[in-house]
Design an enzyme around this catalytic site. Sequence first.
Site, PDB file in Angstrom:
ATOM      1  N   GLU A 111       0.824  -1.214   0.000  1.00 46.61           N
ATOM      2  CA  GLU A 111       0.000   0.000   0.000  1.00 46.61           C
ATOM      3  C   GLU A 111       0.858   1.265   0.000  1.00 46.61           C
ATOM      4  O   GLU A 111       0.779   2.098   0.898  1.00 46.61           O
ATOM      5  CB  GLU A 111      -0.941   0.010   1.213  1.00 46.61           C
ATOM      6  N   GLU A 156      -5.660  -7.958  -1.418  1.00 46.69           N
ATOM      7  CA  GLU A 156      -6.336  -7.847  -0.121  1.00 46.69           C
ATOM      8  C   GLU A 156      -7.783  -7.487  -0.389  1.00 46.69           C
ATOM      9  O   GLU A 156      -8.059  -6.621  -1.228  1.00 46.69           O
ATOM     10  CB  GLU A 156      -5.727  -6.751   0.763  1.00 46.69           C
TER      11      GLU A 156
HETATM   12  C1  BG6 Z   1      -4.503  -2.921   4.697  1.00 47.39           C
HETATM   13  C2  BG6 Z   1      -3.179  -3.426   5.164  1.00 47.39           C
HETATM   14  O1  BG6 Z   1      -4.526  -1.556   4.904  1.00 47.39           O
HETATM   15  O2  BG6 Z   1      -5.661  -3.327   5.319  1.00 47.39           O
HETATM   16  C3  BG6 Z   1      -3.238  -4.574   6.140  1.00 47.39           C
HETATM   17  O3  BG6 Z   1      -2.316  -3.740   4.105  1.00 47.39           O
HETATM   18  C4  BG6 Z   1      -4.425  -4.374   7.057  1.00 47.39           C
HETATM   19  O4  BG6 Z   1      -2.009  -4.630   6.805  1.00 47.39           O
HETATM   20  C5  BG6 Z   1      -5.679  -4.409   6.207  1.00 47.39           C
HETATM   21  O5  BG6 Z   1      -4.491  -5.265   8.107  1.00 47.39           O
HETATM   22  C6  BG6 Z   1      -6.972  -4.330   6.985  1.00 47.39           C
HETATM   23  O6  BG6 Z   1      -6.961  -3.223   7.823  1.00 47.39           O
HETATM   24  P1  BG6 Z   1      -7.233  -3.356   9.370  1.00 47.39           P
HETATM   25  O7  BG6 Z   1      -6.958  -2.028   9.910  1.00 47.39           O
HETATM   26  O8  BG6 Z   1      -8.652  -3.770   9.492  1.00 47.39           O
HETATM   27  O9  BG6 Z   1      -6.294  -4.391   9.868  1.00 47.39           O
END
Ligand code: BG6
Length: 480
Positions: free
Chosen positions: A176, A379
């Site tokens: 990211e 993701e």
């Molecule tokens: C992304 C990141 O921003 O979202 C992850 O690459 C992160 O590391 C994921 O865990 C989900 O966000 P969160 O804050 O719910 O863990």
Amino acid sequence: MSVFKDGFLWGGATAANQCEGAWNADGKGISVADICTGGKFGQSKTITPVLQEGTFYPSHEAIHHYERFKEDIKLFAEMGFKTYRFSIAWTRIFPNGDESEPNEAGLRHYDEVIDECLKYGIEPLITISHYEVPFGLTKKCNSWVSREMIDYFMNYCEAIFQRYKGKVKYWLTFNEINSSVAPMGALLNQGILNDLEHPTEFMNQPDIPQQRYQGLHHMFLASAKAVKRAHEIDPDYKVGSMMIYSCSYPLTCNPDDVLANQEYNRIQNYFCSDVQCKGAYPAYMNRFFRENNIVIEKQPGDDEILKEGTVDFLTFSYYMSSCQSADPNAESGEGNILGGVPNPYLETSDWGWQIDPKGLRYGLNDLYDRYGLPLMVVENGLGAKDTIEEDGSINDDYRIDYLRRHIEQMKEAVKDGVDLIGYTPWGCIDLVSASTGEYAKRYGFIYVRRYDDGTGDFARLKKKSFYWYQKVIETNGEEL
Ligand code: BG6
């Protein structure tokens, strides 16, 4: 016949600092994630430059993936994973970040992880830097603010590119990368911390945009050099960019909102991927830099480095969408680092993130139109509270519903003509949240019995979504 191509990379994603634990084992150094305390929705994590006795630091134990990776990868294989996206903890390889020789124990650990994946025919997809910069480099030179970081990063890349040659094909340089257009990305993504003595609220870090953008310039150079070096070391290596796709719509058709949205898209969504995919700064950044008093210090040759190091493919995280409004008083919503105004047409997760499967189709088309590169969704997922029923089952139908609706939209995008090569939902096994530092915000197909009060035995339990995803993979996305 399936809409998804043969060999489509179904899998899941994690990051070292959110799952490994073993924060100081086998020579590992402290990363910026290791100085962050736990928090929760509405209560920020705290950054403590000096570790405090008796304070809960979730990354220190996380979910014990460091010790239990074989058991976890076996479960991934049982679901039928074709790929596993994980990150290497930089501090296992270079504990302080500036050593000249890598730590053999760290290199050996990832040999074992990679070999375990390969044993099951799972393709490793490795993030080189996922929110875990060595804190030693923050102390030494305020991390990416300094140009020296490029050399430290290249030493790290050299060590892992050489070591895992022939076993790994896919690499992502920075997780990211565009998180650093927001203040929250300063420490998380770039390891920038200006006060090394006092605790700071993670959600309210004092912000110096000049540092973030200069830091990004150094990261662009480092990424470009890494792409070039990877190809020299192994012509089969494919190196990708990884961005947050923060899908955004104008709140209304008022031209002012439309322009506000265009501005948002350029800065938040496209700036970093434009540099990494096209090899040059986009013209629209000149005005942004001028109006925000940001001056990027460049050296002769930097433009050539960027040109020669464009990525082979583009990947992104996708969780939610938001809207942009020109009205300075418009309500601001919760979000995955890059926020916006809530969209009245969408529902919201327990953590306030707006659920928008169609935004994923929109994003895939948008990015493919812009860059024409193969894409991977690395993701995606729903952070939610799960309950273990009396009979031991975990019926996460809400997660299945979220993922199903997103995969349906991926299918539409493929039919639209997008070259989509893989899908790795986030936190395929429950892990620590990056934004809030909680265990309660669960994404996994696999439940981990570990809780925010520090209790739990770390046992792994299969959720209903585990069996659902297994079927999805088995049918190459046909049975949803
Ligand atoms: C992304 C990141 O921003 O979202 C992850 O690459 C992160 O590391 C994921 O865990 C989900 O966000 P969160 O804050 O719910 O863990």
